[in-house]
Design a protein around this motif. Structure first.
Motif, mmCIF file in Angstrom:
data_model
loop_
_atom_site.group_PDB
_atom_site.id
_atom_site.type_symbol
_atom_site.label_atom_id
_atom_site.label_comp_id
_atom_site.label_asym_id
_atom_site.label_seq_id
_atom_site.Cartn_x
_atom_site.Cartn_y
_atom_site.Cartn_z
ATOM 1 N N GLN A 178 0.825 -1.211 0.000
ATOM 2 C CA GLN A 178 0.000 0.000 0.000
ATOM 3 C C GLN A 178 0.854 1.254 0.000
ATOM 4 N N SER A 263 -9.817 1.640 4.939
ATOM 5 C CA SER A 263 -8.748 2.621 4.750
ATOM 6 C C SER A 263 -7.588 2.029 3.949
ATOM 7 N N LEU A 266 -8.623 1.387 0.287
ATOM 8 C CA LEU A 266 -8.714 2.595 -0.529
ATOM 9 C C LEU A 266 -7.339 3.154 -0.863
ATOM 10 N N TRP A 267 -6.426 3.161 0.122
ATOM 11 C CA TRP A 267 -5.089 3.693 -0.115
ATOM 12 C C TRP A 267 -4.257 2.782 -1.006
ATOM 13 N N LEU A 269 -5.978 0.649 -3.614
ATOM 14 C CA LEU A 269 -6.656 0.527 -4.908
ATOM 15 C C LEU A 269 -6.822 1.857 -5.628
ATOM 16 N N VAL A 270 -7.076 2.938 -4.893
ATOM 17 C CA VAL A 270 -7.281 4.237 -5.550
ATOM 18 C C VAL A 270 -6.011 4.720 -6.249
ATOM 19 N N PRO A 271 -4.824 4.709 -5.580
ATOM 20 C CA PRO A 271 -3.612 5.088 -6.320
ATOM 21 C C PRO A 271 -3.320 4.168 -7.507
ATOM 22 N N ALA A 273 -5.570 2.512 -9.352
ATOM 23 C CA ALA A 273 -6.511 2.866 -10.414
ATOM 24 C C ALA A 273 -6.132 4.192 -11.054
ATOM 25 N N GLY A 274 -5.726 5.164 -10.242
ATOM 26 C CA GLY A 274 -5.313 6.449 -10.782
ATOM 27 C C GLY A 274 -4.090 6.338 -11.675
#
Length: 287
Positions: A178, A263, A266-267, A269-271, A273-274
């Motif tokens: 992560q 938390s 998200l920290w 998968l979001v980076p 995906a971005g």
């Protein structure tokens, strides 16, 4: 095709021996050597303080249980030094092609999604190797302490300890991956190896400040949703405390596990995906 991407990234990483050494080997080696030095110094200090005591009085602990020490090492496998030095490998994997302008040579050989996921997969393998080496370093620390202090060595671990060991290792593995996702996003967004290396460090430092005096100033509960979602390190520590105390322990705040898992997810998968979305839009003809 994804497997080919992972294998190719692992091969390229294996040729970069300096990156492998500093990211996966340096901390375990330093931990082992530092542990031996610590045990020698501690033994000499104890010998000085107990010089006038009866023989054997300095041996406060007669037995070293390597099983318990192994569980403790698993609990610190995602320590700050590991997180920071693993960024060397992450930056090399995630931004090295920008630095050496080699994207145009490999982007035609696989899909862009597989190229990014291949780098992430290679970093996961590197993470596993670093954690195993850290455990070996921890065992060297414990064994050297037992030998220097004249303690008996045993290895006993029950089912509960084995479960804690597995969960702590898994949690530490997730935390390292992560943390490196920030390096992936920074590297792809800026096309800079230095950004991939230093942005996670700066962000982590800012989060540590927020997680310390910042929460008190803002009067936020450390177990609240906003605290957990803003501070993945706090979520990691919360889950680790739950594992150590026993999942479902009465002392655990209600909903803490869900908040911490969300938390960290998200920290992670979001980076990712971005980074994938931004990478798909980039012109790599000159990279």
């Amino acid at each position: 095709m994804l497997a080919d991407s992972v294998l190719s990234e692992l091969y390229r990483l294996s040729r970069n021996r300096m990156a492998v050494f500093w990211s996966a080997l340096f901390v375990p080696i330093g931990f082992a050597i530092g542990g031996i030095a610590f045990n020698v110094i501690t033994r000499s200090k104890i010998a000085e303080m107990t010089a006038d005591m009866a023989p054997g009085a300095a041996s406060l602990i007669a037995v070293t249980n390597l099983g318990q020490d192994l569980v403790q090492c698993a609990g610190i496998a995602a320590n700050g030094a590991i997180l920071v030095f693993m960024l060397i490998g992450a930056a090399t994997l995630y931004a090295g092609d920008y630095r050496w302008e080699t994207w145009r040579l490999i982007s035609a050989r696989n899909s862009r999604l597989n190229l990014i996921l291949g780098k992430v997969g290679a970093f996961k393998v590197l993470t596993l190797a670093a954690m195993v080496l850290f455990l070996i370093g921890g065992m060297i620390f414990s064994i050297s302490g037992a030998l220097i202090n004249g303690h008996d060595i045993t290895f006993s671990i029950d089912g509960g300890d084995a479960g804690d060991f597995g969960l702590l290792l898994l949690l530490g593995y997730i935390r390292i991956v992560q943390y490196a996702m920030i390096a992936l996003l920074a590297g792809v967004f800026t096309r800079s190896l230095l950004a991939a290396l230093f942005v996670p460090v700066v962000l982590g430092f800012a989060q540590s400040l927020l997680g310390g005096p910042g929460l008190a100033i803002l009067q936020w509960d450390p177990t609240s949703w906003q605290s957990m979602l803003l501070l993945p390190g706090l979520a990691f520590e919360g889950l680790k405390a739950m594992i150590t105390a026993g999942v479902g322990a009465p002392s655990a705040p209600e909903g803490l596990m869900l908040k911490a898992i969300v938390s960290l997810a998200l920290w992670t998968l979001v980076p990712l995906a971005g980074a994938i979305a931004w990478f798909n839009r980039q012109d790599l003809s000159k990279e």
